[in-house]
Motif scaffolding. Structure first.
Motif, PDB file in Angstrom:
ATOM      1  N   GLY A  67       0.928  -1.035   0.045  1.00  0.00           N
ATOM      2  CA  GLY A  67      -0.159  -0.121  -0.018  1.00  0.00           C
ATOM      3  C   GLY A  67       0.798   1.207  -0.029  1.00  0.00           C
ATOM      4  N   LEU A  68       0.368   2.367  -0.639  1.00  0.00           N
ATOM      5  CA  LEU A  68       0.983   3.473  -0.607  1.00  0.00           C
ATOM      6  C   LEU A  68       0.072   4.684  -0.094  1.00  0.00           C
ATOM      7  N   ALA A  69       0.143   5.228   0.955  1.00  0.00           N
ATOM      8  CA  ALA A  69      -0.555   6.054   1.358  1.00  0.00           C
ATOM      9  C   ALA A  69      -0.034   7.556   1.253  1.00  0.00           C
ATOM     10  N   LEU A 126      -2.522  -5.555   4.452  1.00  0.00           N
ATOM     11  CA  LEU A 126      -1.322  -4.961   3.704  1.00  0.00           C
ATOM     12  C   LEU A 126      -0.335  -5.739   4.193  1.00  0.00           C
ATOM     13  N   ASP A 127       0.858  -6.325   3.310  1.00  0.00           N
ATOM     14  CA  ASP A 127       2.001  -6.678   3.801  1.00  0.00           C
ATOM     15  C   ASP A 127       3.040  -5.731   4.140  1.00  0.00           C
ATOM     16  N   ASP A 128       2.920  -4.519   3.456  1.00  0.00           N
ATOM     17  CA  ASP A 128       3.597  -3.274   3.886  1.00  0.00           C
ATOM     18  C   ASP A 128       3.036  -2.006   3.510  1.00  0.00           C
ATOM     19  N   LEU A 129       3.232  -0.961   4.033  1.00  0.00           N
ATOM     20  CA  LEU A 129       2.595   0.149   3.757  1.00  0.00           C
ATOM     21  C   LEU A 129       3.425   1.364   3.758  1.00  0.00           C
ATOM     22  N   TRP A 130       3.769   2.262   2.723  1.00  0.00           N
ATOM     23  CA  TRP A 130       4.516   3.201   2.637  1.00  0.00           C
ATOM     24  C   TRP A 130       3.839   4.684   2.618  1.00  0.00           C
ATOM     25  N   TYR A 131       4.520   5.814   3.193  1.00  0.00           N
ATOM     26  CA  TYR A 131       3.884   7.058   3.019  1.00  0.00           C
ATOM     27  C   TYR A 131       4.644   7.857   1.859  1.00  0.00           C
ATOM     28  N   VAL A 132       3.634   8.352   0.993  1.00  0.00           N
ATOM     29  CA  VAL A 132       4.358   9.206  -0.188  1.00  0.00           C
ATOM     30  C   VAL A 132       4.220  10.452   0.323  1.00  0.00           C
ATOM     31  N   GLU A 133       5.365  11.306   0.134  1.00  0.00           N
ATOM     32  CA  GLU A 133       5.495  12.691   0.523  1.00  0.00           C
ATOM     33  C   GLU A 133       6.310  13.532  -0.250  1.00  0.00           C
ATOM     34  N   VAL A 134       5.959  14.815  -0.720  1.00  0.00           N
ATOM     35  CA  VAL A 134       6.561  15.695  -1.389  1.00  0.00           C
ATOM     36  C   VAL A 134       6.164  17.204  -0.781  1.00  0.00           C
ATOM     37  N   PRO A 135       6.810  18.397  -1.110  1.00  0.00           N
ATOM     38  CA  PRO A 135       6.541  19.202  -0.371  1.00  0.00           C
ATOM     39  C   PRO A 135       4.729  19.948  -0.579  1.00  0.00           C
TER      40      PRO A 135
END
Length: 208
Positions: A21-23, A147-156
Motif C-alpha cells: 500500500g502507498l498512502a 497489507l503486507d507493507d505500507l509506505w507513506y508518499v511525501e512531497v512538499p
C-alpha cells in the motif's frame, strides 16, 4: 531503489500474493510511484507479476454525494466506500485461481467506473494506493491489517497544491473555484492524512 524493495515483497511460495500500500495526501505522486513499481517488478520478474489497483475506484458516485450533501467534500474519508475497498483487498489476498475485477476512476468524468481494472491470477504482487490507507477512522484500520507493507508518499506541500490546481482546472473548474476547493477540502484532508504517517513503515519520495 524502491523497485528493489517492491521486488523483495513478491512471494516466492506459489499460490501466495502480497499487497503493498502507498498512502499519502492528494497529488503527492502515489499513482505515479505505484505504476513505476508495477512496471519495474514486471520488468524484473516477468509480465503480469505485479498489478496496480488504486483506491480511487471506490469514490462514491456524484449522485450519492449529492444525496448525502457531500459533493463539496469529495475526497474526504466519508466520500469513499471503504467497506467495498476492504472487501476487494480480502478477495485479492484470498483468490488466486480466477481474475479479480476492480473499479477504476475516470478523472474526465469525475466518476468511478465499474470493473475498469482486472488482476489476473498470475499476479503475485498488487500495489494499491490512496489517501487513507493508513487512516485510523472507522473501517480504514481494516485496510492496514490486509497489507503486507505500507509506505507513506511525501512531497512538499507547495508542489502538491500546484499539481492540485492544475488537476482541478483541467477537470473543468475555474481557477477561483479550484483554489476554493483546495482550501476548503483538499487542505483539511491532507492535514488528516499527514497524521497517519506514524502507521506507515517508511516515508518515501516518488523520485527515489
Amino acid at each position: 531503489m524502491l523497485v528493489d524493495d517492491a521486488v523483495a515483497l513478491v512471494p516466492s511460495i506459489p499460490g501466495r500474493r502480497a499487497l503493498l500500500g502507498l498512502a499519502g495526501p492528494p497529488a503527492a505522486g502515489k499513482s505515479t510511484l505505484a505504476r513505476r513499481l508495477v512496471s519495474g517488478v514486471n520488468h524484473r520478474l516477468g509480465a503480469g507479476t505485479a498489478a496496480y489497483v488504486p483506491m480511487d475506484g471506490f469514490h462514491l458516485a456524484n449522485a450519492q454525494l449529492d444525496r448525502l450533501g457531500l459533493r463539496g467534500r469529495k475526497g474526504a474519508p466519508e466520500t469513499f466506500d471503504v467497506d467495498g475497498y476492504v472487501a476487494l483487498l480480502r478477495r485479492l489476498r484470498g483468490e488466486r485461481g480466477r481474475a479479480v475485477y476492480a473499479p477504476d476512476f475516470d478523472r474526465r468524468l469525475d466518476e468511478p467506473v465499474a470493473a475498469g481494472l482486472v488482476v489476473l491470477p498470475e499476479a503475485r504482487l498488487v500495489v494499491t494506493e490512496g489517501n487513507y490507507l493508513a487512516d485510523d477512522g472507522p473501517g480504514w484500520t481494516s485496510v492496514r491489517d490486509l497489507l503486507d507493507d505500507l509506505w507513506y508518499v511525501e512531497v512538499p506541500r507547495e508542489l502538491r497544491e500546484r499539481r492540485l490546481l492544475r488537476r482541478h482546472v483541467r477537470g473543468g473548474r475555474s481557477e477561483r473555484d479550484a483554489r476554493a476547493f483546495i482550501a476548503t477540502s483538499e487542505r483539511p484532508n491532507a492535514r488528516r492524512i499527514e497524521r497517519s504517517r506514524a502507521f506507515c513503515s517508511r516515508v518515501v519520495s516518488p523520485g527515489e
